[in-house]
Design a protein around this motif. Structure first.
Motif, mmCIF file in Angstrom:
data_model
loop_
_atom_site.group_PDB
_atom_site.id
_atom_site.type_symbol
_atom_site.label_atom_id
_atom_site.label_comp_id
_atom_site.label_asym_id
_atom_site.label_seq_id
_atom_site.Cartn_x
_atom_site.Cartn_y
_atom_site.Cartn_z
ATOM 1 N N ALA A 68 0.828 -1.209 0.000
ATOM 2 C CA ALA A 68 0.000 0.000 0.000
ATOM 3 C C ALA A 68 0.861 1.257 0.000
ATOM 4 O O ALA A 68 0.584 2.220 -0.723
ATOM 5 N N VAL A 69 1.926 1.242 0.795
ATOM 6 C CA VAL A 69 2.826 2.403 0.855
ATOM 7 C C VAL A 69 3.513 2.609 -0.491
ATOM 8 O O VAL A 69 3.622 3.738 -0.970
ATOM 9 N N LEU A 70 3.957 1.527 -1.107
ATOM 10 C CA LEU A 70 4.641 1.653 -2.406
ATOM 11 C C LEU A 70 3.701 2.192 -3.485
ATOM 12 O O LEU A 70 4.132 2.962 -4.343
ATOM 13 N N ARG A 71 2.440 1.794 -3.433
ATOM 14 C CA ARG A 71 1.469 2.358 -4.394
ATOM 15 C C ARG A 71 1.354 3.864 -4.201
ATOM 16 O O ARG A 71 1.341 4.631 -5.158
ATOM 17 N N GLN A 72 1.268 4.296 -2.961
ATOM 18 C CA GLN A 72 1.151 5.723 -2.660
ATOM 19 C C GLN A 72 2.433 6.471 -3.002
ATOM 20 O O GLN A 72 2.408 7.521 -3.630
ATOM 21 N N LYS A 73 3.567 5.927 -2.571
ATOM 22 C CA LYS A 73 4.844 6.595 -2.815
ATOM 23 C C LYS A 73 5.208 6.580 -4.292
ATOM 24 O O LYS A 73 6.003 7.404 -4.727
ATOM 25 N N GLY A 74 4.641 5.660 -5.040
ATOM 26 C CA GLY A 74 4.910 5.603 -6.470
ATOM 27 C C GLY A 74 4.650 6.933 -7.160
ATOM 28 O O GLY A 74 5.276 7.265 -8.160
ATOM 29 N N LEU A 75 3.755 7.703 -6.601
ATOM 30 C CA LEU A 75 3.446 9.021 -7.142
ATOM 31 C C LEU A 75 4.574 10.016 -6.877
ATOM 32 O O LEU A 75 4.708 11.014 -7.571
ATOM 33 N N GLU A 76 5.381 9.748 -5.865
ATOM 34 C CA GLU A 76 6.463 10.648 -5.468
ATOM 35 C C GLU A 76 7.789 10.339 -6.153
ATOM 36 O O GLU A 76 8.638 11.209 -6.276
ATOM 37 N N PHE A 77 7.977 9.091 -6.567
ATOM 38 C CA PHE A 77 9.252 8.692 -7.146
ATOM 39 C C PHE A 77 9.512 9.421 -8.456
ATOM 40 O O PHE A 77 8.601 9.630 -9.247
ATOM 41 N N ARG A 78 10.774 9.755 -8.668
ATOM 42 C CA ARG A 78 11.154 10.473 -9.883
ATOM 43 C C ARG A 78 11.273 9.559 -11.088
ATOM 44 O O ARG A 78 11.208 10.016 -12.220
ATOM 45 N N SER A 79 11.488 8.266 -10.837
ATOM 46 C CA SER A 79 11.647 7.334 -11.954
ATOM 47 C C SER A 79 11.186 5.945 -11.555
ATOM 48 O O SER A 79 11.079 5.622 -10.364
ATOM 49 N N ALA A 80 10.951 5.129 -12.558
ATOM 50 C CA ALA A 80 10.579 3.737 -12.315
ATOM 51 C C ALA A 80 11.726 2.990 -11.642
ATOM 52 O O ALA A 80 11.502 2.083 -10.833
ATOM 53 N N LYS A 81 12.951 3.377 -11.937
ATOM 54 C CA LYS A 81 14.119 2.742 -11.335
ATOM 55 C C LYS A 81 14.119 2.937 -9.818
ATOM 56 O O LYS A 81 14.385 2.013 -9.058
ATOM 57 N N HIS A 82 13.808 4.148 -9.378
ATOM 58 C CA HIS A 82 13.764 4.452 -7.950
ATOM 59 C C HIS A 82 12.690 3.614 -7.261
ATOM 60 O O HIS A 82 12.917 3.025 -6.192
ATOM 61 N N SER A 83 11.549 3.512 -7.868
ATOM 62 C CA SER A 83 10.466 2.698 -7.329
ATOM 63 C C SER A 83 10.887 1.237 -7.235
ATOM 64 O O SER A 83 10.646 0.568 -6.229
#
Length: 73
Positions: free
Chosen positions: A7-22
């Motif tokens: 759940a946190v990763l879904r939410q934070k996915g909006l904050e990440f600058r790139s797919a690599k960071h996610s």
């Protein structure tokens, strides 16, 4: 812990600058944290659990351990 992390990763996915960071977040949690913390309810995760995750890597992979500690928090 694993469900809460998803759940946190879904939410934070909006904050990440790139797919690599996610992907880095997900990979380090899957590789190091989930084997120990994955099935533990979030409200039952204790310092001893976190230490068990981080201690084996603290000297050899210090930067990864620091980042993982933050991700667990």
């Amino acid at each position: 812990f694993k469900e809460a992390t998803a759940a946190v990763l879904r939410q934070k996915g909006l904050e990440f600058r790139s797919a690599k960071h996610s992907a880095q977040w997900a990979t380090t949690l899957e590789q190091y944290a989930f084997p120990i913390l994955g099935s533990i309810p979030v409200d039952e995760v204790a310092l001893r659990h976190v230490v068990k995750v981080l201690e084996p890597m603290w000297i050899t992979k210090t930067e990864t351990a620091k980042r993982l500690r933050g991700r667990i928090e």
